[in-house]
Design an enzyme around this catalytic site. Sequence first.
Site, PDB file in Angstrom:
ATOM      1  N   LYS A  31      23.926  -8.822  39.350  1.00 53.20           N
ATOM      2  CA  LYS A  31      25.048  -8.881  40.296  1.00 53.20           C
ATOM      3  C   LYS A  31      24.669  -8.347  41.670  1.00 53.20           C
ATOM      4  O   LYS A  31      25.092  -8.890  42.684  1.00 53.20           O
ATOM      5  CB  LYS A  31      26.270  -8.153  39.748  1.00 53.20           C
ATOM      6  CG  LYS A  31      26.161  -6.649  39.622  1.00 53.20           C
ATOM      7  CD  LYS A  31      27.445  -6.064  39.060  1.00 53.20           C
ATOM      8  CE  LYS A  31      27.350  -4.565  38.826  1.00 53.20           C
ATOM      9  NZ  LYS A  31      27.188  -3.780  40.030  1.00 53.20           N
ATOM     10  N   THR A  32      23.850  -7.282  41.723  1.00 46.90           N
ATOM     11  CA  THR A  32      23.445  -6.736  43.028  1.00 46.90           C
ATOM     12  C   THR A  32      22.600  -7.754  43.787  1.00 46.90           C
ATOM     13  O   THR A  32      22.769  -7.940  44.999  1.00 46.90           O
ATOM     14  CB  THR A  32      22.667  -5.415  42.843  1.00 46.90           C
ATOM     15  OG1 THR A  32      23.461  -4.498  42.091  1.00 46.90           O
ATOM     16  CG2 THR A  32      22.337  -4.787  44.193  1.00 46.90           C
ATOM     17  N   ASP A 226      32.342  -4.363  44.795  1.00 41.89           N
ATOM     18  CA  ASP A 226      31.555  -4.287  43.563  1.00 41.89           C
ATOM     19  C   ASP A 226      32.310  -3.466  42.513  1.00 41.89           C
ATOM     20  O   ASP A 226      33.150  -2.638  42.861  1.00 41.89           O
ATOM     21  CB  ASP A 226      30.203  -3.625  43.889  1.00 41.89           C
ATOM     22  CG  ASP A 226      29.220  -3.730  42.743  1.00 41.89           C
ATOM     23  OD1 ASP A 226      29.416  -4.577  41.852  1.00 41.89           O
ATOM     24  OD2 ASP A 226      28.236  -2.955  42.740  1.00 41.89           O
ATOM     25  N   GLU A 227      32.013  -3.695  41.239  1.00 43.48           N
ATOM     26  CA  GLU A 227      32.641  -2.962  40.128  1.00 43.48           C
ATOM     27  C   GLU A 227      34.176  -2.993  40.248  1.00 43.48           C
ATOM     28  O   GLU A 227      34.856  -1.983  40.078  1.00 43.48           O
ATOM     29  CB  GLU A 227      32.152  -1.499  40.101  1.00 43.48           C
ATOM     30  CG  GLU A 227      30.649  -1.324  40.009  1.00 43.48           C
ATOM     31  CD  GLU A 227      30.072  -1.634  38.630  1.00 43.48           C
ATOM     32  OE1 GLU A 227      30.825  -2.146  37.776  1.00 43.48           O
ATOM     33  OE2 GLU A 227      28.876  -1.385  38.417  1.00 43.48           O
ATOM     34  N   GLN A 257      33.211  -3.806  30.957  1.00 44.61           N
ATOM     35  CA  GLN A 257      32.625  -2.515  31.323  1.00 44.61           C
ATOM     36  C   GLN A 257      33.631  -1.607  32.023  1.00 44.61           C
ATOM     37  O   GLN A 257      33.255  -0.674  32.732  1.00 44.61           O
ATOM     38  CB  GLN A 257      31.393  -2.727  32.206  1.00 44.61           C
ATOM     39  CG  GLN A 257      30.256  -3.436  31.473  1.00 44.61           C
ATOM     40  CD  GLN A 257      28.993  -3.529  32.302  1.00 44.61           C
ATOM     41  OE1 GLN A 257      28.309  -2.544  32.534  1.00 44.61           O
ATOM     42  NE2 GLN A 257      28.675  -4.725  32.767  1.00 44.61           N
ATOM     43  N   ARG A 590      22.671  -0.689  28.092  1.00 42.98           N
ATOM     44  CA  ARG A 590      21.747   0.065  28.955  1.00 42.98           C
ATOM     45  C   ARG A 590      20.307  -0.176  28.525  1.00 42.98           C
ATOM     46  O   ARG A 590      19.374   0.079  29.298  1.00 42.98           O
ATOM     47  CB  ARG A 590      22.008   1.587  28.864  1.00 42.98           C
ATOM     48  CG  ARG A 590      23.361   2.116  29.340  1.00 42.98           C
ATOM     49  CD  ARG A 590      23.784   1.578  30.660  1.00 42.98           C
ATOM     50  NE  ARG A 590      24.595   0.384  30.498  1.00 42.98           N
ATOM     51  CZ  ARG A 590      24.765  -0.549  31.430  1.00 42.98           C
ATOM     52  NH1 ARG A 590      24.151  -0.454  32.589  1.00 42.98           N
ATOM     53  NH2 ARG A 590      25.520  -1.604  31.214  1.00 42.98           N
TER      54      ARG A 590
END
Length: 649
Positions: A31-32, A226-227, A257, A590
């Site tokens: 995503k980044t 973001d997020e 998430q 993770r």
Amino acid sequence: MHLKGLNSQQKEAVLHKDGPLLIIAGAGAGKTKTITHRILNLIKTGERPESILAVTFTNKAAKEMKERVKDLLDKDKEINFPIHTNAYPYVATFHALGVKILKENARVLNTIRHFKIFDRNDSNRAIKDALKKFDYDPKQYPPKKILSIISKQKGDAVSLKMYEENVGNSYFPKIVAQVWREYEEILKKEKAFDFDDLLLKTVNLLEQNQNILERYQKNWKYIHIDEYQDTNKVQYKLANLLACKHSNVCVVGDVDQNIYSWRGADIQNMLDFEKQYKQVKTLLLEENYRSTKTILEASNRIIKKNKNRKEKTLFTNNKDGENISLFSAYNEMQEAQFVALKSKELIEEGIAPKDIAVLYRANFQSRILEEVFLALDIPYQVLGVRFFERKEVKDILAFLSAALNEDSISDMKRIINVPARGIGKVTLLKIVEGRENELSPKMQEKVKNFKLLLEKIKEVAETKKPSETIKFILKESGIEAMLKTKNEEDLERLENIKELVTLAMRYDKLTPEEGIGKLLEDAALQSDQDELKEEKNAVRLMTVHASKGLEFGTVFITGLEDGLFPHTSMSDEKRDDEEERRLFYVALTRAKKKVFLTYASVRTIFGSQTVNLPSDFIIDIEDDLIDEVTLDGEASEQSITKEYLIDFD
């Protein structure tokens, strides 16, 4: 050329320009990379860099995004205009964005640019003072509880006035309202904002001043959040205020998430985005570049049990990888020994310690793990020990803050006797109340010298580099002389202040005023993740919440017992069950190569032994993806017990 290396969905997101865009980005789906390339594409199509805003949650994430955007722009030879220092997109956390807007409009708010940002300790102290003013017993009405209520209200975009209007005749809420009003007076008097004000006061400012709002709307034509699944009501309002004029808003996130509802995050902000923006384009990023197929298969099976989500299925072209390993321990000591021994074995096989993470649901679980890691001499680092929370560091910064803001009583109280100057509480009260003339001539001289010191610090801060200012404070305050003893603890504190000097050098390239302001701002806005020092090659120990946004080759997920993970102390059973499952999903995703799951049949919590059932999460992972493992033989157990006196029983 700038689209090279993007998959089809990422490419579509990057090329989308005008109108609302919802990107549902799975864990490890790049995503980044997508956001940064989208920003690059906007600039390549002729948009000014300054017209682009990107907002995220942690300083660590903002720093990474900022660096990647800068790197992309600097390397692109096709951009036909010079990129200069101030012509980059504005990338920041929500709170840093709030600070920027509040500073730029300080006069409108009747405050100063160098306003104080209250941390939780400052706020608790102020709430305690407010309680005392009304003769309420802090033991009967804990300041932390009242602050928590106020904080939640502010996160829900509720002002003091709104709260007062809805209190009615309820006894405790009336006390909260009374204390809150006095708390606001303390903040105003000290020219300060608390952490929640950085967002609420910004929203209030924009809602009440159309000209100011239009200026920022005009300035930031393209907005990225973001997020987005982690936004609370006040963050949602801030994003919407800035974006509603052009509707060129791109939100990125993953409902699966969302793990911060206890902090006010509202999953509905993301679930309802398509209702709010009718012309929205929705894209799914489902290709995972991080984990093995086995880890993703387990993660997909777990999260599909949740109902309140946007449907997606992660996939990868990575290898199948090893099965997930499950270790069933008798008690927490045996569990910790397994984790430590396995970590030691992996390190001996050539895996870097920093590529191993041990995750747990509750902070108390770290104690026994640390004990065993120490005993086996395995390098480890507990995430959450914050550099800026250390007393000596806070003292130096308080000198700086008090020098720049003479109304900051909290800072003055903190450092007026650091080192000891013989100025007591009664004297301090008279200073605060403007009754210095009542002091003895000798005491007046002491107070005068202290104020002269603050004036000198202010002069240096306004003319010298930030690192030189910190050195000046260290020496002139007397702290250096105080800590220069043979006491090992004092010497360590001195080393921490010297580390602060090194850190301050990062701000030396700015003007003195900008540099000092940014240093104080960054110190106030640090999160636990931002304190993880990457250079230390050690196994990471942290809560699952703290692991969000990070990745590791090997991940241990410990304490998988019914009642601990998933946790049972939550009120709304259905909603919280789904959040706990999302939390486990975050823990699993993770890992890049290997996951170990552990649980203890017996665990001592608050001095009492409890017999536990394995977590439902273990049962939810089918047998084809999981292998049970044991400790590596009796010899290993005996050698640990004998050498380090760790009792298995």
